[in-house]
Design an enzyme around this catalytic site. Structure first.
Site, PDB file in Angstrom:
ATOM      1  N   LYS A  22     112.385  96.650 -33.889  1.00 48.11           N
ATOM      2  CA  LYS A  22     112.939  96.837 -33.075  1.00 48.11           C
ATOM      3  C   LYS A  22     114.252  95.763 -32.757  1.00 48.11           C
ATOM      4  CE  LYS A  22     110.840  94.623 -29.357  1.00 48.11           C
ATOM      5  NZ  LYS A  22     111.158  93.318 -28.342  1.00 48.11           N
ATOM      6  N   ASN A  23     113.940  94.355 -33.181  1.00 52.11           N
ATOM      7  CA  ASN A  23     114.788  93.704 -33.261  1.00 52.11           C
ATOM      8  C   ASN A  23     115.755  93.333 -33.382  1.00 52.11           C
ATOM      9  OD1 ASN A  23     112.313  92.704 -31.258  1.00 52.11           O
ATOM     10  ND2 ASN A  23     111.953  91.396 -32.133  1.00 52.11           N
ATOM     11  N   ARG A  93     115.193  92.276 -20.624  1.00 53.15           N
ATOM     12  CA  ARG A  93     115.755  90.816 -20.704  1.00 53.15           C
ATOM     13  C   ARG A  93     116.741  90.937 -22.540  1.00 53.15           C
ATOM     14  NH1 ARG A  93     114.759  86.716 -23.083  1.00 53.15           N
ATOM     15  NH2 ARG A  93     115.891  85.516 -21.647  1.00 53.15           N
ATOM     16  N   CYS A 117     109.601  86.586 -17.843  1.00 51.28           N
ATOM     17  CA  CYS A 117     108.702  87.280 -17.939  1.00 51.28           C
ATOM     18  C   CYS A 117     107.394  86.838 -18.410  1.00 51.28           C
ATOM     19  CB  CYS A 117     109.481  88.367 -19.589  1.00 51.28           C
ATOM     20  SG  CYS A 117     109.149  87.366 -21.214  1.00 51.28           S
ATOM     21  N   ARG A 122     112.550  82.180 -20.071  1.00 52.97           N
ATOM     22  CA  ARG A 122     113.587  83.269 -20.775  1.00 52.97           C
ATOM     23  C   ARG A 122     114.539  81.764 -20.092  1.00 52.97           C
ATOM     24  NH1 ARG A 122     110.666  86.783 -23.513  1.00 52.97           N
ATOM     25  NH2 ARG A 122     112.088  86.824 -25.439  1.00 52.97           N
ATOM     26  N   ASP A 307     105.885  86.027 -32.776  1.00 51.38           N
ATOM     27  CA  ASP A 307     105.260  87.549 -32.349  1.00 51.38           C
ATOM     28  C   ASP A 307     104.192  87.901 -32.542  1.00 51.38           C
ATOM     29  OD1 ASP A 307     108.427  89.118 -31.820  1.00 51.38           O
ATOM     30  OD2 ASP A 307     107.244  87.632 -30.933  1.00 51.38           O
ATOM     31  N   ILE A 329     106.469  77.946 -29.484  1.00 49.56           N
ATOM     32  CA  ILE A 329     107.836  78.330 -29.228  1.00 49.56           C
ATOM     33  C   ILE A 329     107.833  78.775 -27.819  1.00 49.56           C
ATOM     34  CG2 ILE A 329     109.555  80.397 -29.573  1.00 49.56           C
ATOM     35  CD1 ILE A 329     108.530  78.641 -32.064  1.00 49.56           C
ATOM     36  N   ARG A 399     107.110  99.326 -25.647  1.00 52.97           N
ATOM     37  CA  ARG A 399     108.389  98.900 -25.542  1.00 52.97           C
ATOM     38  C   ARG A 399     108.490  98.464 -27.086  1.00 52.97           C
ATOM     39  NH1 ARG A 399     109.511  94.582 -21.688  1.00 52.97           N
ATOM     40  NH2 ARG A 399     111.230  94.329 -23.059  1.00 52.97           N
TER      41      ARG A 399
HETATM   42  C1  EPZ Z   1     113.924  87.189 -29.729  1.00 55.33           C
HETATM   43  O1  EPZ Z   1     113.675  86.243 -28.676  1.00 55.33           O
HETATM   44  C2  EPZ Z   1     112.835  87.788 -29.679  1.00 55.33           C
HETATM   45  N1  EPZ Z   1     113.167  88.978 -28.505  1.00 55.33           N
HETATM   46  C3  EPZ Z   1     111.252  87.442 -28.887  1.00 55.33           C
HETATM   47  O2  EPZ Z   1     110.732  88.718 -29.207  1.00 55.33           O
HETATM   48  C4  EPZ Z   1     110.314  86.469 -30.070  1.00 55.33           C
HETATM   49  O3  EPZ Z   1     109.195  86.024 -29.234  1.00 55.33           O
HETATM   50  C5  EPZ Z   1     111.617  85.205 -30.003  1.00 55.33           C
HETATM   51  O4  EPZ Z   1     112.995  85.677 -30.077  1.00 55.33           O
HETATM   52  C6  EPZ Z   1     111.849  84.084 -31.065  1.00 55.33           C
HETATM   53  O5  EPZ Z   1     110.995  84.318 -32.463  1.00 55.33           O
HETATM   54  C7  EPZ Z   1     114.302  90.133 -29.531  1.00 55.33           C
HETATM   55  O6  EPZ Z   1     114.968  89.597 -30.560  1.00 55.33           O
HETATM   56  C8  EPZ Z   1     114.617  90.748 -28.877  1.00 55.33           C
HETATM   57  P1  EPZ Z   1     114.590  83.029 -28.499  1.00 55.33           P
HETATM   58  P2  EPZ Z   1     114.814  85.548 -27.669  1.00 55.33           P
HETATM   59  O7  EPZ Z   1     115.722  82.854 -27.788  1.00 55.33           O
HETATM   60  O8  EPZ Z   1     116.071  85.899 -28.553  1.00 55.33           O
HETATM   61  C9  EPZ Z   1     114.284  79.115 -25.396  1.00 55.33           C
HETATM   62  C10 EPZ Z   1     108.941  90.622 -29.378  1.00 55.33           C
HETATM   63  O9  EPZ Z   1     108.261  90.479 -28.217  1.00 55.33           O
HETATM   64  N2  EPZ Z   1     115.530  79.148 -24.818  1.00 55.33           N
HETATM   65  O10 EPZ Z   1     114.726  82.676 -29.740  1.00 55.33           O
HETATM   66  O11 EPZ Z   1     114.910  86.237 -26.652  1.00 55.33           O
HETATM   67  C11 EPZ Z   1     113.147  80.259 -25.155  1.00 55.33           C
HETATM   68  O12 EPZ Z   1     113.008  79.898 -23.924  1.00 55.33           O
HETATM   69  C12 EPZ Z   1     109.676  89.046 -28.765  1.00 55.33           C
HETATM   70  O13 EPZ Z   1     109.378  91.402 -29.651  1.00 55.33           O
HETATM   71  C13 EPZ Z   1     116.012  78.253 -24.615  1.00 55.33           C
HETATM   72  O14 EPZ Z   1     115.370  77.610 -23.837  1.00 55.33           O
HETATM   73  O15 EPZ Z   1     113.910  83.790 -28.051  1.00 55.33           O
HETATM   74  C14 EPZ Z   1     112.399  80.284 -26.418  1.00 55.33           C
HETATM   75  O16 EPZ Z   1     111.379  79.114 -25.723  1.00 55.33           O
HETATM   76  C15 EPZ Z   1     109.210  88.376 -27.428  1.00 55.33           C
HETATM   77  N3  EPZ Z   1     117.142  78.925 -23.972  1.00 55.33           N
HETATM   78  C16 EPZ Z   1     112.788  79.189 -26.870  1.00 55.33           C
HETATM   79  O17 EPZ Z   1     114.126  79.272 -27.034  1.00 55.33           O
HETATM   80  C17 EPZ Z   1     118.153  79.770 -24.252  1.00 55.33           C
HETATM   81  O18 EPZ Z   1     119.440  80.190 -23.997  1.00 55.33           O
HETATM   82  C18 EPZ Z   1     113.197  80.652 -28.249  1.00 55.33           C
HETATM   83  O19 EPZ Z   1     113.495  81.448 -27.528  1.00 55.33           O
HETATM   84  C19 EPZ Z   1     117.306  81.098 -25.307  1.00 55.33           C
HETATM   85  C20 EPZ Z   1     116.033  80.377 -25.754  1.00 55.33           C
END
Ligand code: EPZ
Length: 419
Positions: A22-23, A93, A117, A122, A307, A329, A399
């Protein structure tokens, strides 16, 4: 709303195939916006988030054609509507992934701010800062992010304060059409980032270093069509390996990539499960021995995936001894813990850490799914709990898991979907 009804206590035995990731499919679909030529994607998982992204591409103006297998063809000819509306973004999102491609292709984008969420606030501030460094002007009004780059984007060096998976993907998709060179430092190294880069290179992009912390992109004038097969879903595969361990069964997961799961495999082995890798793409878990408690801390890839934290925590409720599960994370990714507690688990949360007192017998009851991976954790607990577990709101699971109840039933789980 659909529910799952699970009769626990049956060791799972048999073979489970892995679907496409999915990702990896989500950014790949967004990348189709970068060209007016057709892009054909294979092994696209038929899950809710993918359907949402396909609806979003159609809304923007692309033509989306799907067979009833895993093939999706996208032709983003004329994009009349470079916008991601709230009613689509609020359900998924990751829609913010269209921001980079839209600004790069059309010079503008209007994307609803993704709300938080269940697992955390996020924010997408890192995406915004990076696109601004590429020359886009972003303003936030009425809950929407409006991006403009009337003179196109200009390559730049971007250093992320913290690793962000979709932030890295968003910026990579913007940079491929920017003028000159872009260097992304502190980039995410997840396999899904590498898979996106592979697709973009097939479309004519010039990218070096995907999969490492430093990615270099030489912008090009335009991109062409391509055909690409999405990598297998390492989180789905990991979930099924844990299902084999928690039920004391023997499960063979096929069509997966071992290297993507090394951190989990190390933990499962240390916890007493026997992992074998009989052939390319096949991993087998034998959970018939005693499960020992093993601490885990989630970190960015190649560390232990956040995850898989909820699913692993469910396993630790069955391990002898105390285990410490630390989530680094996301700030609120223990929504599964109170529900596991209602099934008899003994878990205490101290900030970012869950302390699990294991070898607890779980008993079935009605539990509430809250987010995608927490819900998967409840399914695993239901498989091992004595008696009947009813899981409400399984749309959370739909999802990210393709027909999970069918896949589990085929290896002996007594699980059924109730409309
Ligand atoms: C991706 O989300 C995945 N989703 C998530 O999978 C996964 O948990 C996550 O990466 C971490 O591996 C997709 O790929 C669609 P991040 P993403 O940006 O990119 C902070 C699932 O279950 N952050 O790597 O949104 C954020 O709050 C989903 O399939 C900022 O502060 O995660 C988090 O604490 C859930 N500012 C950390 O960084 C930003 O602009 C990592 O988030 C972006 C992120």
């Amino acid at each position: 709303m659909d529910k799952f009804v699970i009769e626990g206590g049956t060791p799972l035995v048999g073979e489970i195939p892995t679907s496409g990731s999915k990702n990896a499919a989500l950014p790949a679909l967004a990348a189709c916006l970068l060209t007016e030529k057709p892009v054909i994607l294979h092994r696209v998982p038929r899950v809710r988030d993918i359907r949402t992204m396909e609806r979003l591409l159609t809304f923007i103006g692309a033509r989306v054609e799907k067979d009833n297998g895993g093939c999706t063809a996208v032709t983003a000819g004329v994009l009349e509507n470079p916008e991601a509306p709230y009613d689509l973004v609020k359900t998924m999102r990751a829609s913010s992934l269209v921001m980079g491609p839209l600004v790069a292709r059309t010079g503008r984008a209007r994307v609803s701010m993704p709300g938080g969420c269940a697992i955390g606030a996020r924010p997408i501030n890192l995406h915004v800062q990076a696109l601004e460094k590429l020359g886009a002007r972003l303003t936030q009004t009425h809950g929407y992010l409006e991006a403009e780059a009337p003179d196109g984007l200009q390559g730049a060096t971007i250093r992320f304060d913290r690793v962000t998976v979709t932030g890295t993907e968003d910026v990579m998709m913007a940079a491929v059409l920017a003028r000159g060179e872009t260097v992304i430092e502190n980039a995410a190294r997840e396999p899904e980032v590498s898979d996106l880069a592979e697709l973009l290179v097939k479309m004519g992009a010039r990218i070096q270093g995907a999969g490492t912390s430093t990615i270099t992109i030489e912008g090009v004038q335009s991109l062409g069509g391509a055909e690409h097969t999405i990598i297998p879903d390492r989180i789905e595969a990991g979930t099924f390996l844990i299902a084999g361990a928690i039920t004391g069964g023997r499960v063979k997961v096929t069509g997966c990539i071992k290297e993507h799961l090394d951190a989990l495999l190390d933990k499962l082995t240390a916890a007493g499960a026997v992992i074998t890798h009989p052939a390319e793409g096949i991993l087998e878990v034998d959970g018939r021995g005693t499960i020992r408690s093993q601490d885990v801390t989630t970190t960015e890839y190649p560390g232990f995936a956040t995850d898989l934290q909820a699913q692993y925590l469910a396993l630790m409720t069955q391990a002898d001894g105390i285990s410490f599960v630390t989530e680094t994370i996301f700030e609120n990714r223990f929504m599964h813990v109170p529900e596991l507690g209602r099934m008899g688990a003994n878990i205490r949360i101290e900030g970012r850490q869950a302390i699990v007192a294991g070898a607890r017998e779980l008993t079935g009851t009605t539990v509430m799914a809250s987010d995608l991976r927490a819900s998967a954790s409840l399914v695993l607990a239901g498989l091992v709990a004595s008696g009947e577990t009813v899981i409400d709101r399984v749309y959370h699971i739909d999802r990210g898991y393709e027909r999970i109840e069918e896949k589990l039933s085929r290896v002996g789980a007594r699980i059924r979907r109730v409309e």
